[in-house]
Design an enzyme around this catalytic site. Structure first.
Site, PDB file in Angstrom:
ATOM      1  N   CYS A 110      69.556  39.534   9.280  1.00  0.00           N
ATOM      2  CA  CYS A 110      70.371  38.682   8.585  1.00  0.00           C
ATOM      3  C   CYS A 110      71.808  38.652   8.950  1.00  0.00           C
ATOM      4  O   CYS A 110      72.474  37.640   9.134  1.00  0.00           O
ATOM      5  CB  CYS A 110      70.201  38.981   6.955  1.00  0.00           C
ATOM      6  SG  CYS A 110      71.197  37.836   5.901  1.00  0.00           S
ATOM      7  N   CYS A 130      67.357  40.697   1.932  1.00  0.00           N
ATOM      8  CA  CYS A 130      68.860  40.100   2.258  1.00  0.00           C
ATOM      9  C   CYS A 130      68.491  38.559   1.720  1.00  0.00           C
ATOM     10  O   CYS A 130      68.071  37.953   2.121  1.00  0.00           O
ATOM     11  CB  CYS A 130      69.239  40.236   3.523  1.00  0.00           C
ATOM     12  SG  CYS A 130      70.667  39.383   3.744  1.00  0.00           S
TER      13      CYS A 130
END
Length: 395
Positions: free
Chosen positions: A99, A200
């Protein structure tokens, strides 16, 4: 300086925005909407709407511009689809590392730059600074956060020099209690908000439930391998080279059903990871059973009893050159070179003494001590002192 802050709705990014404002910078807050499917989020665990509202309230309190950008399609394509593919292959990915590399410090950073930003700031517990080499070239250094309990440098281990040149981590010099104290003093709504857990930007999810959205359950067998298995009593062979020895030490043992005993069933090898002991539904043992291997083709999980089970431990790991990344490109090893470092292959794992060995096709990390539950697909990262200098995906 114009700085775009990735305001996530948590206390860390809120204080990041405040500190930059106090330093006299022009601060703009951007909230990334990366997920919009609440069906996999566990109840009462900060879905994105609540985070977005908190971020907006912080921006209003600080008097800074606030904008929401929708990245859910991109996030699904670059992170979620990648996760599904890796689990299906029997690997253990780290979506938070991806991410940061693919979303926060790539597309999000480019969006910020298109808005005229000079830098992008996030609430990571890490530090970045720069020096110049003898040719006048600026080199950016990624350091661990001052708070040992919260250091998040591992999650940034795939960032490039270009990405670090535009990144700021203002709370990296602070501890979490100090950050919360600042938030309380200035009356931020996020001051006592719990840290987000789980994936995330998705929130707290049930990972098996999340994976089952795309990966279909399929019944398979759990096979127990025993400590006295001849697989573990083989004498260490003579090696013609260090590379040959490292290949042996980092090898994956290919267990067969005939090597052990069937002791149970599971609903899909892709829903489990190496070193896992919970959720197996195995009884009748003095100690917990741990997953030591997964055979994806025949959907078999192999387990061994006890945390000291020989099949759970390795002295070395391998990273193919195609999966190797040097944050400090100037420190990159050449074929035949080695380097003593401190390394880890999981977030929150204490740094381990190790030596890197670079060969033509792969880099090996040999640890001073045996390591438990090294899993394919995880990221290994290595440090010189407090500085993270490189990382790679475990083969």
């Amino acid at each position: 300086m114009k700085i775009v802050v990735g305001l996530s709705g948590g206390v860390d990014s809120s204080v990041t925005a405040y500190l930059l404002q106090q330093q006299g910078h022009e601060v703009v807050a951007l909230f990334m909407r990366n997920w919009n499917d609440a069906s996999v989020t566990l109840e009462d665990e900060c879905p994105w709407i609540e985070d977005s509202n908190d971020a907006l309230m912080v921006a209003q309190k600080l008097g800074i511009p606030f904008q929401v950008i929708d990245m859910s399609e991109l996030y699904k394509e670059r992170i979620v689809d990648y996760m599904f593919a890796e689990y299906e292959k029997g690997r253990t990915p780290n979506p938070d590392v991806l991410c940061n590399r693919e979303v926060k410090f790539d597309v999000f950073m480019k969006t910020a730059m298109s808005l005229g930003a000079d830098k992008v700031a996030t609430g990571h517990y890490a530090r970045v600074n720069s020096t110049f080499d003898e040719n006048g070239k600026e080199i950016f250094h990624l350091f661990a956060g001052k708070d040992n309990n919260k250091d998040q440098s591992y999650f940034l281990c795939q960032l490039s020099q270009d990405q670090l040149s535009k990144a700021l981590f203002p709370i990296g010099e602070l501890t979490k209690p100090q950050v919360r104290e600042i938030a309380k003093e200035i009356g931020l709504v996020t001051a006592d908000k719990k840290d987000s857990q789980g994936l995330c930007f998705i929130g707290k999810v049930s990972l098996p439930q999340f994976l089952q959205q795309q990966l279909k359950p399929k019944e398979g067998e759990i096979v127990e391998i025993f400590k006295d298995s001849p697989l573990f009593s083989e004498e260490k062979p003579e090696f013609a080279s260090k590379e040959e020895e490292l290949e042996f030490l980092s090898r994956k043992i290919n267990y067969k059903k005939s090597d052990g005993k069937v002791i149970g069933k599971h609903q899909g090898a892709q829903f489990f990871t190496i070193g896992q002991s919970r959720g197996l539904g195995i009884g009748g043992h003095k100690e917990s059973c741990f997953i030591i291997s997964r055979e994806m083709e025949n959907n078999i999980i192999f387990v061994g009893e006890g945390s000291h089970f020989p099949g759970l431990h390795k002295k070395a790991l391998k990273i193919d050159n195609s999966e190797l990344h040097w944050v400090r490109e100037d420190m990159k090893l050449q074929n035949g070179e080695s380097m003593e470092v401190m390394a880890r292959f999981r977030y929150r794992q204490a740094l381990q003494k190790a030596t890197l060995y670079q060969f033509e096709n792969a880099l090996y990390i040999e640890f001073d001590e045996l390591q438990s539950a090294i899993a394919e697909g995880q990221f290994a990262s290595w440090y010189m002192g407090d500085e993270l200098i490189g990382s790679g995906v475990i083969a």
